[in-house]
Design a protein around this motif. Structure first.
Motif, PDB file in Angstrom:
ATOM      1  N   PHE A 193       0.820  -1.216   0.000  1.00  0.00           N
ATOM      2  CA  PHE A 193       0.000   0.000   0.000  1.00  0.00           C
ATOM      3  C   PHE A 193       0.855   1.268   0.000  1.00  0.00           C
ATOM      4  CE2 PHE A 193      -2.425   3.252   2.410  1.00  0.00           C
ATOM      5  CZ  PHE A 193      -3.451   3.444   1.490  1.00  0.00           C
ATOM      6  N   THR A 194       2.034   1.213   0.644  1.00  0.00           N
ATOM      7  CA  THR A 194       2.882   2.412   0.684  1.00  0.00           C
ATOM      8  C   THR A 194       3.372   2.797  -0.709  1.00  0.00           C
ATOM      9  OG1 THR A 194       4.930   1.145   1.115  1.00  0.00           O
ATOM     10  CG2 THR A 194       3.655   1.904   3.030  1.00  0.00           C
ATOM     11  N   TYR A 195       3.490   1.835  -1.622  1.00  0.00           N
ATOM     12  CA  TYR A 195       3.919   2.168  -2.984  1.00  0.00           C
ATOM     13  C   TYR A 195       2.834   2.938  -3.736  1.00  0.00           C
ATOM     14  CZ  TYR A 195       7.984  -0.786  -2.290  1.00  0.00           C
ATOM     15  OH  TYR A 195       9.158  -1.305  -1.821  1.00  0.00           O
ATOM     16  N   VAL A 196       1.590   2.728  -3.365  1.00  0.00           N
ATOM     17  CA  VAL A 196       0.501   3.508  -3.970  1.00  0.00           C
ATOM     18  C   VAL A 196       0.629   4.974  -3.561  1.00  0.00           C
ATOM     19  CG1 VAL A 196      -2.002   3.811  -4.096  1.00  0.00           C
ATOM     20  CG2 VAL A 196      -1.024   1.500  -4.023  1.00  0.00           C
ATOM     21  N   ILE A 197       0.886   5.211  -2.276  1.00  0.00           N
ATOM     22  CA  ILE A 197       1.054   6.588  -1.796  1.00  0.00           C
ATOM     23  C   ILE A 197       2.292   7.226  -2.422  1.00  0.00           C
ATOM     24  CG2 ILE A 197       1.343   8.031   0.248  1.00  0.00           C
ATOM     25  CD1 ILE A 197      -0.076   5.872   1.855  1.00  0.00           C
ATOM     26  N   SER A 198       3.370   6.448  -2.516  1.00  0.00           N
ATOM     27  CA  SER A 198       4.598   6.959  -3.137  1.00  0.00           C
ATOM     28  C   SER A 198       4.347   7.361  -4.592  1.00  0.00           C
ATOM     29  CB  SER A 198       5.704   5.894  -3.063  1.00  0.00           C
ATOM     30  OG  SER A 198       6.853   6.308  -3.758  1.00  0.00           O
ATOM     31  N   LEU A 199       3.588   6.544  -5.313  1.00  0.00           N
ATOM     32  CA  LEU A 199       3.267   6.856  -6.707  1.00  0.00           C
ATOM     33  C   LEU A 199       2.481   8.163  -6.795  1.00  0.00           C
ATOM     34  CD1 LEU A 199       3.151   5.999  -9.698  1.00  0.00           C
ATOM     35  CD2 LEU A 199       1.062   4.725  -9.153  1.00  0.00           C
ATOM     36  N   TYR A 200       1.555   8.359  -5.904  1.00  0.00           N
ATOM     37  CA  TYR A 200       0.766   9.596  -5.871  1.00  0.00           C
ATOM     38  C   TYR A 200       1.684  10.813  -5.673  1.00  0.00           C
ATOM     39  CZ  TYR A 200      -2.877  12.859  -4.266  1.00  0.00           C
ATOM     40  OH  TYR A 200      -3.713  13.935  -4.105  1.00  0.00           O
ATOM     41  N   CYS A 201       2.650  10.697  -4.760  1.00  0.00           N
ATOM     42  CA  CYS A 201       3.587  11.797  -4.519  1.00  0.00           C
ATOM     43  C   CYS A 201       4.464  12.055  -5.740  1.00  0.00           C
ATOM     44  CB  CYS A 201       4.466  11.472  -3.312  1.00  0.00           C
ATOM     45  SG  CYS A 201       3.591  11.479  -1.723  1.00  0.00           S
ATOM     46  N   LEU A 202       4.863  10.990  -6.434  1.00  0.00           N
ATOM     47  CA  LEU A 202       5.712  11.154  -7.613  1.00  0.00           C
ATOM     48  C   LEU A 202       4.966  11.866  -8.744  1.00  0.00           C
ATOM     49  CD1 LEU A 202       7.582   7.718  -7.712  1.00  0.00           C
ATOM     50  CD2 LEU A 202       8.529   9.965  -7.119  1.00  0.00           C
ATOM     51  N   ILE A 203       3.673  11.629  -8.854  1.00  0.00           N
ATOM     52  CA  ILE A 203       2.873  12.330  -9.874  1.00  0.00           C
ATOM     53  C   ILE A 203       2.943  13.837  -9.638  1.00  0.00           C
ATOM     54  CG2 ILE A 203       0.532  12.729 -10.723  1.00  0.00           C
ATOM     55  CD1 ILE A 203      -0.003   9.723 -10.166  1.00  0.00           C
ATOM     56  N   TYR A 204       2.782  14.259  -8.380  1.00  0.00           N
ATOM     57  CA  TYR A 204       2.839  15.681  -8.064  1.00  0.00           C
ATOM     58  C   TYR A 204       4.267  16.218  -8.117  1.00  0.00           C
ATOM     59  CZ  TYR A 204      -2.076  16.032  -6.963  1.00  0.00           C
ATOM     60  OH  TYR A 204      -3.455  16.062  -7.072  1.00  0.00           O
ATOM     61  N   LEU A 205       5.252  15.363  -7.816  1.00  0.00           N
ATOM     62  CA  LEU A 205       6.648  15.782  -7.965  1.00  0.00           C
ATOM     63  C   LEU A 205       6.942  16.142  -9.414  1.00  0.00           C
ATOM     64  CD1 LEU A 205       9.619  16.073  -7.050  1.00  0.00           C
ATOM     65  CD2 LEU A 205       9.868  13.610  -7.480  1.00  0.00           C
ATOM     66  N   ARG A 206       6.461  15.335 -10.332  1.00  0.00           N
ATOM     67  CA  ARG A 206       6.709  15.609 -11.749  1.00  0.00           C
ATOM     68  C   ARG A 206       6.044  16.914 -12.176  1.00  0.00           C
ATOM     69  NH1 ARG A 206       5.548  14.451 -17.104  1.00  0.00           N
ATOM     70  NH2 ARG A 206       7.446  14.002 -18.256  1.00  0.00           N
ATOM     71  N   LYS A 207       4.855  17.178 -11.644  1.00  0.00           N
ATOM     72  CA  LYS A 207       4.187  18.448 -11.960  1.00  0.00           C
ATOM     73  C   LYS A 207       5.002  19.627 -11.429  1.00  0.00           C
ATOM     74  CE  LYS A 207      -0.564  16.686 -12.115  1.00  0.00           C
ATOM     75  NZ  LYS A 207      -1.913  16.750 -11.491  1.00  0.00           N
ATOM     76  N   ALA A 208       5.578  19.456 -10.242  1.00  0.00           N
ATOM     77  CA  ALA A 208       6.390  20.534  -9.666  1.00  0.00           C
ATOM     78  C   ALA A 208       7.658  20.785 -10.472  1.00  0.00           C
ATOM     79  CB  ALA A 208       6.757  20.193  -8.224  1.00  0.00           C
ATOM     80  N   LEU A 209       8.169  19.736 -11.116  1.00  0.00           N
ATOM     81  CA  LEU A 209       9.387  19.869 -11.921  1.00  0.00           C
ATOM     82  C   LEU A 209       9.103  20.235 -13.376  1.00  0.00           C
ATOM     83  CD1 LEU A 209      11.493  16.817 -10.655  1.00  0.00           C
ATOM     84  CD2 LEU A 209      11.893  19.234 -10.169  1.00  0.00           C
ATOM     85  N   MET A 210       7.848  20.309 -13.759  1.00  0.00           N
ATOM     86  CA  MET A 210       7.513  20.552 -15.165  1.00  0.00           C
ATOM     87  C   MET A 210       8.131  21.819 -15.748  1.00  0.00           C
ATOM     88  SD  MET A 210       6.092  18.126 -16.681  1.00  0.00           S
ATOM     89  CE  MET A 210       5.596  18.978 -18.180  1.00  0.00           C
ATOM     90  N   PRO A 211       8.223  22.936 -15.008  1.00  0.00           N
ATOM     91  CA  PRO A 211       8.889  24.100 -15.603  1.00  0.00           C
ATOM     92  C   PRO A 211      10.297  23.802 -16.081  1.00  0.00           C
ATOM     93  CG  PRO A 211       7.712  24.734 -13.618  1.00  0.00           C
ATOM     94  CD  PRO A 211       7.652  23.238 -13.696  1.00  0.00           C
ATOM     95  N   ARG A 212      10.974  22.877 -15.423  1.00  0.00           N
ATOM     96  CA  ARG A 212      12.319  22.518 -15.858  1.00  0.00           C
ATOM     97  C   ARG A 212      12.296  21.514 -17.005  1.00  0.00           C
ATOM     98  NH1 ARG A 212      15.682  21.615 -10.245  1.00  0.00           N
ATOM     99  NH2 ARG A 212      14.202  22.659  -8.883  1.00  0.00           N
ATOM    100  N   LEU A 213      11.167  20.843 -17.163  1.00  0.00           N
ATOM    101  CA  LEU A 213      11.069  19.839 -18.216  1.00  0.00           C
ATOM    102  C   LEU A 213      10.635  20.435 -19.549  1.00  0.00           C
ATOM    103  CD1 LEU A 213       9.268  17.021 -16.186  1.00  0.00           C
ATOM    104  CD2 LEU A 213      11.704  17.263 -16.624  1.00  0.00           C
ATOM    105  N   GLN A 214      10.108  21.681 -19.522  1.00  0.00           N
ATOM    106  CA  GLN A 214       9.627  22.303 -20.749  1.00  0.00           C
ATOM    107  C   GLN A 214      10.762  23.022 -21.463  1.00  0.00           C
ATOM    108  OE1 GLN A 214       6.645  21.793 -21.879  1.00  0.00           O
ATOM    109  NE2 GLN A 214       6.070  20.629 -20.062  1.00  0.00           N
TER     110      GLN A 214
END
Length: 435
Positions: A193-214
């Protein structure tokens, strides 16, 4: 108050430094929380796993094979994973691995709860799990180096390590209670179950890094793009591997320490993963929660070390501090078999955690300082490869030797070798003078 005094005052206030992390970095909270939650599940599993194996077989040799089968695919994956991490989106890699690890842990939980989990099945699951870890760790280290910018580096590393160790105050004790009063399958299910929560956090981490990815037009934005996600790399993994080695060779602190830990980890990990659980459960016959409490106190010692390290923005004599911490940890392990009292053995675990945290913080920060962002995945994979390459053989040798001559002499031999190894490396000027 003059500016210098104000700066010194802020640097000596770890709470203020830690709070600033969440205000100054959008990405840090998601990376930090995702790692923290998944580590909680892993810390539960790492207590349950040896208890389960010893309950089924009672054999240190079998436990050695379980750990070796976990480590072998991990090691095989590392030379390739550095190439993958430096060419593709690191956060997406971590997301894919979390999904796969969730599936594996659910399968282990189901088989355990239905009573059909056997040692051969455990070998298969742990092999796949190790393969995935060999891809995840370099991706996480490279992402961490991107998020932990110079202005927050010491506070970010200290808080990450301290909070991880805080989880060790909860996870191992929780694992011991689960396997004692419920079942191993419940613990594996919590890990899944903890991997589900980790995946959720990684989705938002990627959104936070998107300015650097563009893609952007300014030079600074281009550099951010290269650092953040998929830096340009050599055409194939062999060339990437050579480039990573070239980076390491330019810094004696890095390559000497990596070579040292290729041997040291045999001594250290073999004792802590195989023989210390045996010492508590089989030799002394203590209840599983006692081992969980001991690992918890190791986390407490590490938290104290992290707090002390975070009080200053810059430390000198870091080479001596790092390997002094290693010596302290090995000394605690060396003394542990000769302490028949559970409370004293638990106290030694706190000393072991303190020393290892000092080394870990200095090592992580020095990697982030010395290694270029565009090569971090390759260097991280080489770091892990050097540290873990001989572990499968080491686990087998430690388990076999313990069956042959006994667990107590084997703990004394390998922890003593670790002490000698750390003392020898401190005699090298490049290590002793590292700042």
């Amino acid at each position: 108050m003059n500016p210098v005094t104000a700066t010194e005052s802020a640097s000596r206030n770890p709470i203020r430094n830690f709070a600033a992390l969440f205000a100054n970095s959008r990405a840090f909270p998601y990376l930090w929380l995702g790692n923290l939650i998944s580590f909680l599940g892993s810390s539960v599993t790492m207590v349950i796993l040896p208890v389960l194996v010893y309950s089924i077989t009672g054999s240190t040799k079998t436990m050695g094979f379980v750990m070796a089968i976990y480590m072998l695919p991990n090691v095989i994956m590392l030379p390739i994973s550095g190439h993958i991490v430096d060419r593709y989106d690191r956060v997406k890699i971590m997301m894919a691995v979390d999904i796969a690890r969730f599936v594996i842990m659910v399968a282990i939980a189901v088989f355990s709860l239905t009573g059909i989990l056997s040692i051969p099945l455990l070998y298969i699951f742990m092999g796949f799990y190790g393969l995935l870890d060999g891809l995840f760790r370099p991706a996480y280290s490279a992402t961490q180096a991107t998020v932990f910018t110079a202005d927050i580096r010491i506070a970010a590393n200290s808080l990450t390590q301290m909070s991880t160790q805080t989880v060790r105050l909860i996870g191992p004790s929780l694992g011991g209670l689960l396997v004692t009063h419920l079942s191993a399958g419940i613990g594996f299910g919590i890990d899944a179950f903890t991997y589900v929560i980790s995946l959720y956090c990684l989705i938002y981490l990627r959104k936070a890094l998107m300015p650097r990815l563009q893609p952007q037009h300014s030079a600074n934005s281009i550099r951010n793009l290269e650092a953040a996600a998929a830096p340009a790399a050599a055409p194939n993994w062999k060339e990437d591997f050579k480039e990573g080695i070239a980076v390491l060779r330019s810094h004696p602190w890095l390559w000497i320490t990596i070579l040292t830990f290729s041997f040291f980890n045999i001594c250290y990990a073999g004792v802590t993963s195989i023989l210390i659980p045996w010492l508590f459960k089989v030799h002394h016959g203590w209840a599983p929660y006692v081992y969980g409490l001991a690992v918890t106190c190791s986390g407490a010692g590490a938290i104290i070390a992290g707090l002390l390290y975070s009080l200053r923005q810059k430390w000198t004599h870091r080479g001596i501090m790092a390997y002094g911490g290693v010596i302290l940890s090995c000394l605690a392990l060396f003394l542990m078999p000769f302490i028949p009292n559970a409370a004293a053995a638990i106290a030694l675990f706190a000393v072991e955690g303190f020393g290892l945290m000092i080394f870990g913080l200095i090592w992580e920060i020095s990697l982030q300082e010395l290694v270029p962002q565009e090569a971090f995945g390759r260097v991280a994979s080489l770091d892990l490869l050097g540290s873990f390459a001989l572990l499968p053989v080491g686990y087998i040798v430690v388990g076999w030797l313990a069956d042959l001559i006994g667990g107590i002499p084997t703990i004394a031999i390998f922890s003593g070798l670790g002490l000698l190894c750390a003392a020898f490396v401190l005699s090298i000027p490049a290590i002793r003078k590292f700042q």
